[in-house]
Motif scaffolding. Structure first.
Motif, mmCIF file in Angstrom:
data_model
loop_
_atom_site.group_PDB
_atom_site.id
_atom_site.type_symbol
_atom_site.label_atom_id
_atom_site.label_comp_id
_atom_site.label_asym_id
_atom_site.label_seq_id
_atom_site.Cartn_x
_atom_site.Cartn_y
_atom_site.Cartn_z
ATOM 1 N N GLN A 153 32.844 -8.797 -6.110
ATOM 2 C CA GLN A 153 32.680 -9.563 -7.297
ATOM 3 C C GLN A 153 31.467 -8.667 -7.921
ATOM 4 O OE1 GLN A 153 34.083 -12.080 -8.893
ATOM 5 N NE2 GLN A 153 35.651 -12.444 -7.336
ATOM 6 N N PRO A 154 31.581 -7.778 -8.701
ATOM 7 C CA PRO A 154 30.603 -6.905 -9.220
ATOM 8 C C PRO A 154 30.140 -7.665 -10.726
ATOM 9 C CG PRO A 154 32.816 -5.970 -9.935
ATOM 10 C CD PRO A 154 32.933 -6.948 -8.884
ATOM 11 N N LEU A 155 28.851 -7.138 -10.974
ATOM 12 C CA LEU A 155 28.264 -7.456 -12.245
ATOM 13 C C LEU A 155 29.367 -7.143 -13.377
ATOM 14 C CD1 LEU A 155 25.951 -8.097 -14.446
ATOM 15 C CD2 LEU A 155 25.585 -5.711 -14.015
ATOM 16 N N LEU A 156 29.500 -7.898 -14.267
ATOM 17 C CA LEU A 156 30.585 -7.860 -15.291
ATOM 18 C C LEU A 156 30.034 -7.878 -16.658
ATOM 19 C CD1 LEU A 156 33.612 -7.568 -15.921
ATOM 20 C CD2 LEU A 156 33.552 -10.198 -15.999
ATOM 21 N N VAL A 157 30.221 -6.784 -17.688
ATOM 22 C CA VAL A 157 30.027 -6.750 -18.682
ATOM 23 C C VAL A 157 31.126 -6.731 -19.654
ATOM 24 C CG1 VAL A 157 28.723 -5.366 -20.630
ATOM 25 C CG2 VAL A 157 27.642 -5.802 -18.387
ATOM 26 N N LEU A 158 31.517 -7.266 -20.519
ATOM 27 C CA LEU A 158 32.586 -7.212 -21.329
ATOM 28 C C LEU A 158 32.721 -7.507 -22.986
ATOM 29 C CD1 LEU A 158 35.026 -10.180 -20.293
ATOM 30 C CD2 LEU A 158 32.577 -9.879 -19.880
ATOM 31 N N GLY A 159 33.250 -6.925 -23.809
ATOM 32 C CA GLY A 159 33.172 -7.348 -25.158
ATOM 33 C C GLY A 159 34.225 -6.694 -25.944
ATOM 34 N N SER A 160 33.783 -6.540 -27.247
ATOM 35 C CA SER A 160 34.950 -6.157 -28.312
ATOM 36 C C SER A 160 33.967 -5.650 -29.469
ATOM 37 C CB SER A 160 35.957 -7.202 -28.780
ATOM 38 O OG SER A 160 35.155 -8.366 -29.318
ATOM 39 N N ASN A 161 34.891 -4.963 -30.362
ATOM 40 C CA ASN A 161 34.407 -4.462 -31.646
ATOM 41 C C ASN A 161 34.817 -5.473 -32.876
ATOM 42 O OD1 ASN A 161 33.557 -2.424 -30.367
ATOM 43 N ND2 ASN A 161 34.542 -0.845 -31.234
ATOM 44 N N THR A 162 33.773 -5.545 -33.753
ATOM 45 C CA THR A 162 34.257 -6.538 -34.855
ATOM 46 C C THR A 162 35.740 -6.544 -35.530
ATOM 47 O OG1 THR A 162 31.682 -6.722 -35.195
ATOM 48 C CG2 THR A 162 33.420 -7.630 -37.078
ATOM 49 N N ASP A 163 36.234 -5.090 -35.469
ATOM 50 C CA ASP A 163 37.421 -4.982 -36.239
ATOM 51 C C ASP A 163 38.515 -4.499 -35.203
ATOM 52 O OD1 ASP A 163 36.728 -6.407 -38.933
ATOM 53 O OD2 ASP A 163 35.413 -4.602 -38.643
ATOM 54 N N ASP A 164 38.379 -4.945 -33.858
ATOM 55 C CA ASP A 164 39.345 -4.097 -32.938
ATOM 56 C C ASP A 164 40.753 -4.137 -33.234
ATOM 57 O OD1 ASP A 164 38.294 -2.961 -31.052
ATOM 58 O OD2 ASP A 164 37.659 -4.783 -29.816
ATOM 59 N N GLY A 165 41.170 -5.523 -34.141
ATOM 60 C CA GLY A 165 42.849 -5.407 -34.413
ATOM 61 C C GLY A 165 43.275 -4.560 -35.629
ATOM 62 N N LEU A 166 42.126 -4.215 -36.373
ATOM 63 C CA LEU A 166 42.539 -3.591 -37.749
ATOM 64 C C LEU A 166 43.442 -2.270 -37.366
ATOM 65 C CD1 LEU A 166 42.265 -3.126 -40.576
ATOM 66 C CD2 LEU A 166 40.161 -1.944 -40.357
ATOM 67 N N TRP A 167 43.080 -1.649 -36.508
ATOM 68 C CA TRP A 167 43.887 -0.200 -36.341
ATOM 69 C C TRP A 167 45.450 -0.673 -35.821
ATOM 70 C CZ3 TRP A 167 41.666 4.000 -33.009
ATOM 71 C CH2 TRP A 167 42.529 5.070 -32.559
ATOM 72 N N PHE A 168 45.554 -1.591 -34.921
ATOM 73 C CA PHE A 168 46.806 -2.081 -34.530
ATOM 74 C C PHE A 168 47.788 -2.562 -35.649
ATOM 75 C CE2 PHE A 168 43.811 -1.904 -31.121
ATOM 76 C CZ PHE A 168 44.434 -1.174 -30.106
ATOM 77 N N VAL A 169 46.979 -3.484 -36.527
ATOM 78 C CA VAL A 169 47.856 -3.988 -37.347
ATOM 79 C C VAL A 169 48.329 -2.950 -38.504
ATOM 80 C CG1 VAL A 169 48.045 -5.786 -39.426
ATOM 81 C CG2 VAL A 169 47.156 -6.312 -36.827
ATOM 82 N N ARG A 170 47.173 -2.332 -38.965
ATOM 83 C CA ARG A 170 47.743 -1.268 -40.129
ATOM 84 C C ARG A 170 48.778 -0.343 -39.499
ATOM 85 N NH1 ARG A 170 45.040 -1.820 -44.892
ATOM 86 N NH2 ARG A 170 44.296 -3.971 -45.018
#
Length: 538
Positions: free
Chosen positions: A327-344
């Motif tokens: 059970q390691p230390l966990l850091v996780l997150g995202s970018n504000t517009d992560d979905g933009l690339w995929f939709v466009r």
């Protein structure tokens, strides 16, 4: 005469290549950063056996390995992505290699010198949608991070696409994931020779690379690490079942005019790559079927060792037990517009209200689709009229449902440190993306945190500024601190609070001119709504 005398007195290592021993023989590397960083590039960690089969251990030789330049990447079709993410050369038989960057002090040793202090180590797995991957990208150069944080930094290649994730009774399961495991096993095998502290390993990855790490955490045999950092995992996209992956492989056989795996194995590698790239989503809904099991045609698939979707498995996990290797230390997150690339990239024209409603109804149902249109309408700056392009709303929905909100759910349930990267960098985006992703010039797109994490703006010839450089130094330090600390380290005036079942608070990364680094609770009400829908289900 004095100059000549001083020249002769200089240590001999200043004028010779850095050398390390290893389980495969002596490694002869090269100097970077004016001789302060030793780089060993293209070190073989496994030996290609046969297509669709697990690699074999590398050959131990008595000769020296000259590892001064990156090796070819594994075969892939890399298109419509920034040039820096695509390899210059590929090879099916010589691609399973790693790149090791260490401080010069780790190799400045003589038989009479004291043992070098053990190095905390950061091991990176690159993303690319399981379609392309190049550890040789300028983005992933470990030299700036080594120089700034005195860590060992390692990256490696692995097989992608049909070559990494074909399925069936006559092939090995999840070959691409096994490549990753073999790379990390090889690193551990050579840890003593390379002065690596195996108790201070951070595994970090981005996008598909981070999803691979999430799959490991959710598996019955997770890769050991003190910490795991997951950057922009597309949690909302399900892994295939083995049956679905086998059907995808059967479609590839048909596309290659083959009736057996043996036929696919015999195809020329360039033909094989084209065949694999031709396999798209199953029966795509115009213009995009996000909820398809095969939204990523080639990807890891569920097996007895990977019995459940990572977002489901990790959300059910108990809170992290400090010091527990499982059970390691966990850091996780995202970018504000992560979905933009995929939709466009998937939707090349505007969407009207009726099309958006039909699209969302196919993913969920008509009731949820109607709620989503109402929920996201007020978030858009421009008025929603008959001519409104609903891609603007879909981009935010994808960011929240696929990336940010399931990350929050995992962090709250399992225990972890949640972040949002929110730094606009128009000049950097123009230099990096070129004309391929012009819509990212005024957004925080998928992958835009990478030069900040690695400090590779100069390596990639990206423009910078004092405030952006300061943000990069902070992120490099914070990421590096996870190798040994139970809490990611920020500056003295700010503490990064972990998420918990009671709160989904996150840290926002931005430079001082954009509001600075601060705790927040991004998308709280939206994520509360998505939590009721559930993740990893569609």
């Amino acid at each position: 005469m004095l100059v000549l005398t001083l020249f002769l007195l200089l240590p001999s290592f200043s004028f010779s290549s850095p050398v390390l021993s290893s389980s495969i023989g002596k490694l002869v590397g090269t100097w970077q950063e004016n001789g302060t960083v030793a780089a060993f590039l293209g070190v073989p960690f496994a030996q290609f056996d046969r297509r669709f089969r697990y690699a074999l251990p590398p050959t131990n030789t008595s000769s020296s390995h000259i590892v001064t330049s990156y090796s070819p990447a594994c075969p892939q079709k890399c298109s419509n992505v920034p040039k820096a993410l695509c390899p210059v050369h590929t090879s099916e038989t010589d691609c399973l290699t790693l790149n090791l960057f260490v401080p010069a002090s780790a190799v400045h040793r003589t038989p009479s010198s004291a043992p070098s202090p053990l190095l905390d180590t950061m091991i990176f797995i690159a993303g690319g949608g399981y379609k392309f991957e190049a550890s040789s990208s300028c983005l992933y150069s470990g030299a700036p991070l080594v120089l700034a944080e005195h860590r060992a930094v390692i990256s490696f290649n692995y097989r992608t696409g049909v070559l990494g994730f074909a399925a069936g009774s006559a092939v090995d399961d999840n070959v691409g994931l096994d490549d990753q495991r073999q790379a990390i096993a090889f690193i551990r095998q050579n840890a003593q020779a390379w002065s690596l502290n195996t108790s201070a390993f951070t595994l970090f990855g981005q996008s598909a690379g981070a999803a691979s790490l999430a799959a490991s955490l959710a598996s019955t045999d997770p890769m050991p690490a003190h910490a795991v950092i997951l950057e922009s995992v597309p949690w909302g996209l399900k892994f295939s079942t083995k049956e679905e992956a086998t059907e995808t492989t059967n479609r590839a056989m048909a596309a290659g005019n083959c009736s057996s795996i043996e036929c696919l194995q015999a195809l020329p590698v360039d033909v094989m790559v084209e065949v694999g790239a031709s396999i798209k989503h199953v029966e795509p809904f115009p213009p995009w079927r996000l909820h398809s099991q095969n939204a990523l045609a080639w990807q890891p698939f569920l097996t007895p060792s990977l019995p459940d979707q990572p977002v489901v498995a990790l959300s059910r996990a108990m809170a992290r037990a400090p010091g527990s290797p499982s059970q390691p230390l966990l850091v996780l997150g995202s970018n504000t517009d992560d979905g933009l690339w995929f939709v466009r990239d998937a939707v090349h024209r505007t969407l009207n209200t009726e099309e958006a409603l039909a699209f969302l109804a196919l993913i969920f149902n008509t009731s949820v689709a109607t709620q989503l249109l109402d929920l996201y309408k007020p978030l858009i700056d421009e008025p929603v009229s008959a001519s409104y392009d609903w891609r603007l709303s879909l981009e935010r929905m994808v960011t929240h449902y696929i990336f940010a909100c399931p990350a929050r759910a995992v962090a709250r349930a399992r225990g972890g440190f949640l972040y949002r990267f929110d730094q606009l960098d128009e000049a950097g985006a123009k230099a990096f993306f070129g004309s391929t992703k012009s819509y990212c010039y005024d957004a925080v797109c998928h992958g835009m945190e990478l030069p900040f994490v690695f400090g590779t703006q100069d390596v990639c010839n990206l423009p910078g500024s004092p405030s952006l450089d300061a943000l990069s130094r902070q992120m490099m330090h914070t990421w590096a601190s996870t190798t040994a600390s139970d809490t990611p380290v920020l500056n003295a005036s700010l503490a990064w609070l972990p998420a918990s079942p009671a709160t989904g608070s996150n840290l926002r990364f931005a430079d001082d001119s954009s509001g600075g680094i601060a705790m927040e609770n991004a998308y709280a009400s939206l994520c509360d709504y998505w939590d009721t829908i559930g993740y990893g289900v569609y």
